[in-house]
Design an enzyme around this catalytic site. Sequence first.
Site, mmCIF file in Angstrom:
data_model
loop_
_atom_site.group_PDB
_atom_site.id
_atom_site.type_symbol
_atom_site.label_atom_id
_atom_site.label_comp_id
_atom_site.label_asym_id
_atom_site.label_seq_id
_atom_site.Cartn_x
_atom_site.Cartn_y
_atom_site.Cartn_z
ATOM 1 C CB ALA A 2 -4.209 41.081 -15.528
ATOM 2 C CB CYS A 3 -4.995 37.129 -11.204
ATOM 3 S SG CYS A 3 -3.309 37.750 -10.957
ATOM 4 C CB THR A 4 -9.091 34.456 -13.650
ATOM 5 O OG1 THR A 4 -8.945 35.331 -14.774
ATOM 6 C CG2 THR A 4 -10.537 34.014 -13.532
ATOM 7 C CG ASN A 23 -5.187 31.455 -14.529
ATOM 8 O OD1 ASN A 23 -4.797 30.355 -14.186
ATOM 9 N ND2 ASN A 23 -5.899 31.646 -15.622
ATOM 10 C CD GLU A 96 -8.586 38.170 -9.584
ATOM 11 O OE1 GLU A 96 -8.888 38.610 -10.707
ATOM 12 O OE2 GLU A 96 -8.051 37.053 -9.404
#
Length: 488
Positions: A2-4, A23, A96
């Site tokens: 779970a990234c940004t 992230n 992502e």
Amino acid sequence: MACTTILVGKKATYNGSTMISRNDDNPTGSFAVKKFKVVEPNEQPREYHSVISHCTIALPDDPMRYTAVPNVNPEAKGIWAAAGINSANVAMTATETLTTNQRVLAADPLVVYQEATDTTPEQIGGIGEEDIVVLVLPYIHSAREGVKRLGMLLEQYGTYENNGIAFADHDEVWYLETVGGHHWIARKLPDDCYTVIANQFSLDEFDLDDATGEQKEFMASADIVEFINQNHLNLSKGQFNARLAFGSHSDSDHIYNTPRVWYGQRYFNRQDPTWTNDGLLTGPESDVLPWCRQPDHLITVEDVKYVQSSTYQGTPYSVYSKSAQANIYRAIGVNRTSFLGVAELRNDVPREVSCIQWIAFASNVYNALVPIYTNCTKVPEYIGNTTLQVNTNNFYWANRLIGSIADPHHDTTIVSVERYQEALESACRQVINEGEKSFQSNCDAIEFCNAQNQKIVDLVQKHTDRLLNEVLFTSSCLMQNSYSRSDN
């Protein structure tokens, strides 16, 4: 994961660099232990074996040196190299994790590993986040090459998950999104734009004619038009919209994904008068936020870090506010971030020293970005010696401890954290500025980068140890079993 992701074109940055940032967030209840590493050509495998999917892939004999941020324990779930820059000055971050829809998955199912049973043989899976950086980054000389190599691998081996992958060189930034098990599309970010991406299929307006023709700004798997038409995936009434065709449209997107994009665009376009807290078009649950925008101001590394650390500060949704709406949306800066990487490929200095990989470990609310020259062969111990057990002699664990100690007393400890962030990042930039003033093209660039990195990391350890002491003291004084009467 779970990234940004935040990508910035060279005409939208403060110094004419390209920037790609992500992230790397762990699943709930999981904390991947990470380190910074330089992978030399003789360390790169010639035959790659995936731990998760059990696939085996033959690799070329001419890999380049590259940096990575791998798991400390690759035996558990694989390498997960995550992000890096190679010796040809090409950056990559993967991945992502994305969402898609049932029609896509029915038309081109994911290639998921299945163990052998008494009646069925083992089914080898495709490639995924564990594998992608190792399979691609050592072999590409441009961002465009990165898209093509990864696209070829996806078509040949398939993937077991939906992912977005970013590439950058000194001139271009490209973003690729997988479509089902074997298909993909990619778009070049306009030079004067940025994009914020949050665990959701994000590409919207897409030029299929260019993608299947000249490929100036768009690319895709060769049969993408046939795939779309045969499976009735085009839901657009006018120009083809890839997000409508391939993306998800669930209620959970409005809580987990789109609010992060909303906050990022709200920050980079603060002069836009249309932002609201609840508007269907411009609020945090909007389905139509554009994939990319021109920012109000030129974007700095510090801007990217600020957004990547966001807890919706300045809005009713702030994690640390007492508002009734606090914490209803998934924040960008969460507790389970394993690291933040920002690849900055600068165009205003000699190419030998132009690439910096900014890294930070653990929760971004309480950490600081550290610049590392990637044209290096040595890794300072403090960022490269991460152990599986807690040890304050490395940057990863120091940051994990600082965040967990400071968070329960956020309002009291954040002053020390902010002073640390400003002081450390200023000191690191000073090392860069002073060192590059004396750098000559006839110098040994690798030795220069090795020495600069050691100077920077020595400062990092000094400042981080001091912060750990401060937040530990403050939090110890605020423990619930404290009592004001003293025996001294």
